[in-house]
Write a protein that holds these residues in place. Structure first.
Motif, PDB file in Angstrom:
ATOM      1  N   HIS A 291       0.840  -1.191   0.000  1.00  0.00           N
ATOM      2  CA  HIS A 291       0.000   0.000   0.000  1.00  0.00           C
ATOM      3  C   HIS A 291       0.878   1.245   0.000  1.00  0.00           C
ATOM      4  N   THR A 292       0.338   2.336  -0.527  1.00  0.00           N
ATOM      5  CA  THR A 292       0.932   3.658  -0.368  1.00  0.00           C
ATOM      6  C   THR A 292       0.232   4.336   0.796  1.00  0.00           C
ATOM      7  N   VAL A 293       1.006   4.888   1.732  1.00  0.00           N
ATOM      8  CA  VAL A 293       0.435   5.471   2.948  1.00  0.00           C
ATOM      9  C   VAL A 293       0.902   6.908   3.142  1.00  0.00           C
ATOM     10  N   LEU A 294       0.083   7.659   3.845  1.00  0.00           N
ATOM     11  CA  LEU A 294       0.364   9.052   4.194  1.00  0.00           C
ATOM     12  C   LEU A 294       0.419   9.183   5.710  1.00  0.00           C
ATOM     13  N   VAL A 295       1.472   9.817   6.223  1.00  0.00           N
ATOM     14  CA  VAL A 295       1.536  10.149   7.643  1.00  0.00           C
ATOM     15  C   VAL A 295       0.670  11.381   7.867  1.00  0.00           C
ATOM     16  N   THR A 296      -0.320  11.268   8.750  1.00  0.00           N
ATOM     17  CA  THR A 296      -1.230  12.372   9.037  1.00  0.00           C
ATOM     18  C   THR A 296      -0.892  12.992  10.391  1.00  0.00           C
ATOM     19  N   ASP A 297      -1.651  14.030  10.784  1.00  0.00           N
ATOM     20  CA  ASP A 297      -1.389  14.689  12.067  1.00  0.00           C
ATOM     21  C   ASP A 297      -1.616  13.764  13.249  1.00  0.00           C
ATOM     22  N   ASP A 298      -2.497  12.778  13.073  1.00  0.00           N
ATOM     23  CA  ASP A 298      -2.827  11.917  14.207  1.00  0.00           C
ATOM     24  C   ASP A 298      -2.698  10.423  13.901  1.00  0.00           C
ATOM     25  N   GLY A 299      -2.044  10.059  12.786  1.00  0.00           N
ATOM     26  CA  GLY A 299      -1.909   8.650  12.494  1.00  0.00           C
ATOM     27  C   GLY A 299      -1.465   8.388  11.068  1.00  0.00           C
ATOM     28  N   VAL A 300      -2.260   7.590  10.354  1.00  0.00           N
ATOM     29  CA  VAL A 300      -1.891   7.179   9.006  1.00  0.00           C
ATOM     30  C   VAL A 300      -3.145   7.074   8.144  1.00  0.00           C
ATOM     31  N   GLU A 301      -3.013   7.410   6.866  1.00  0.00           N
ATOM     32  CA  GLU A 301      -4.067   7.224   5.885  1.00  0.00           C
ATOM     33  C   GLU A 301      -3.540   6.294   4.805  1.00  0.00           C
ATOM     34  N   VAL A 302      -4.269   5.221   4.547  1.00  0.00           N
ATOM     35  CA  VAL A 302      -3.881   4.298   3.479  1.00  0.00           C
ATOM     36  C   VAL A 302      -4.455   4.853   2.185  1.00  0.00           C
ATOM     37  N   LEU A 303      -3.607   5.449   1.370  1.00  0.00           N
ATOM     38  CA  LEU A 303      -4.072   6.140   0.168  1.00  0.00           C
ATOM     39  C   LEU A 303      -4.588   5.177  -0.889  1.00  0.00           C
ATOM     40  N   THR A 304      -4.077   3.959  -0.907  1.00  0.00           N
ATOM     41  CA  THR A 304      -4.519   2.954  -1.887  1.00  0.00           C
ATOM     42  C   THR A 304      -5.517   1.974  -1.276  1.00  0.00           C
ATOM     43  N   GLY A 305      -6.055   2.302  -0.111  1.00  0.00           N
ATOM     44  CA  GLY A 305      -7.002   1.423   0.569  1.00  0.00           C
ATOM     45  C   GLY A 305      -8.442   1.711   0.184  1.00  0.00           C
TER      46      GLY A 305
END
Length: 305
Positions: A291-305
């Protein structure tokens, strides 16, 4: 991507009887030296990444702003759609080359460029890695057979950014050892993603992935790693899927892939004459999820999820 520092161990390929007893029931994939890839022609109106002067990865980690993140989300969601489409399309009796052609049409129909095509000379739209192929398999004329494990790796260049994701799927009836390998690798990816967040050290990702692999008796591939992604296909940081000393603290706006590979046997590999296809040295099966992921202000977002 390859780190180009790990060297394969010398391990013999097991006989059919030895391999079946140790790793399960599947067909060993071997190179077809007579195969020649076809030429894929991307429509002229589709924007292309610049591969004429591919820069070194370097060590500076790009922090993406909100406008960049919006564009990368679009690319990653298209990559997710293409991967889902490819996984549903793949079936017994279809060649991986036929699958590549169909997926190529779906990518370009959506106005995107298949990122692997012409990257350092790669000849196809997707990577298709079957059974003992670790990664970077070039689609060819071999027909998919029941019992195959097929990894489909999709990256698209869309709205000026790359989105990258992959999945291993079972073709027909796969034995229990193969299904366990797939399930464990997917669980390791999920566990690695759970370690992503602001101010967390980068090496937590590899540490938990290696723990899961080792606990289940699998070797963790050390040659191929995750990577930063955005306007460039590959950039900092490198994401190792094993315990390592890189304790760089994650920051919001970092975007990268996590893509662990587990092997049933040795972690050694060899490359075929095509200079791309990497296979296990002992003929054991391999599985990968990404997966491609983004570090967010409070955790992680799975961009390809």
């Amino acid at each position: 991507m390859s780190r180009q520092i790990f060297r394969s161990k010398k391990t013999k390929v097991l006989s059919l009887a030895e391999r079946t007893k140790k790793f399960g029931n599947y067909e060993l994939i071997v190179p077809d030296l007579s195969f020649r890839p076809i030429q894929l022609c991307v429509p002229k109106h589709i924007a292309r990444p610049n591969y004429s002067d591919i820069p070194a990865i370097g060590s500076v980690i790009h922090i993406h702003d909100q406008n960049e993140i919006k564009s990368i989300r679009q690319s990653c969601q298209l990559a997710k759609h293409i991967l889902d489409f490819a996984c549903k399309t793949a079936e017994e009796g279809m060649s991986t080359l036929e699958l590549d052609k169909i997926v190529f049409e779906e990518i370009t129909k959506n106005g995107a460029y298949p990122s692997p095509l012409d990257y350092h000379g790669f000849p196809n739209a997707i990577c298709t890695s079957v059974n003992n192929v670790i990664c970077h398999g070039i689609p060819d004329n071999r027909k998919l057979k029941t019992g195959d494990l097929l990894n489909i790796d999709v990256t698209v260049f869309y709205s000026g950014y790359h989105g990258d994701t992959s999945k291993t799927v079972a073709i027909g009836n796969v034995d229990d050892k193969g299904l366990h390998l797939m399930e464990t690798t997917l669980n390791a990816l999920k566990a690695g993603i759970d370690k992503v967040g602001p101010n967390k050290p980068l090496n937590l990702i590899g540490r938990v992935i290696e723990e899961i692999g080792s606990k289940n008796g699998y070797s963790i591939d050390k040659q191929f790693c995750g990577h930063g992604i955005g306007k460039l296909f590959h950039q900092a940081p490198l994401i190792m899927h094993y315990d390592n000393p890189d304790d760089t603290l994650l920051e919001p706006g970092m975007i990268f892939t996590i893509e662990p590979i587990f092997n049933q046997g040795s972690d050694g590999f060899v490359k075929w004459p095509d200079a791309w296809t990497a296979v296990t040295v002992d003929g054991a099966r391999s599985a990968q999820f990404e997966h491609t992921v983004l570090v967010t202000d409070d955790g992680v977002e799975v961009l390809t999820g």
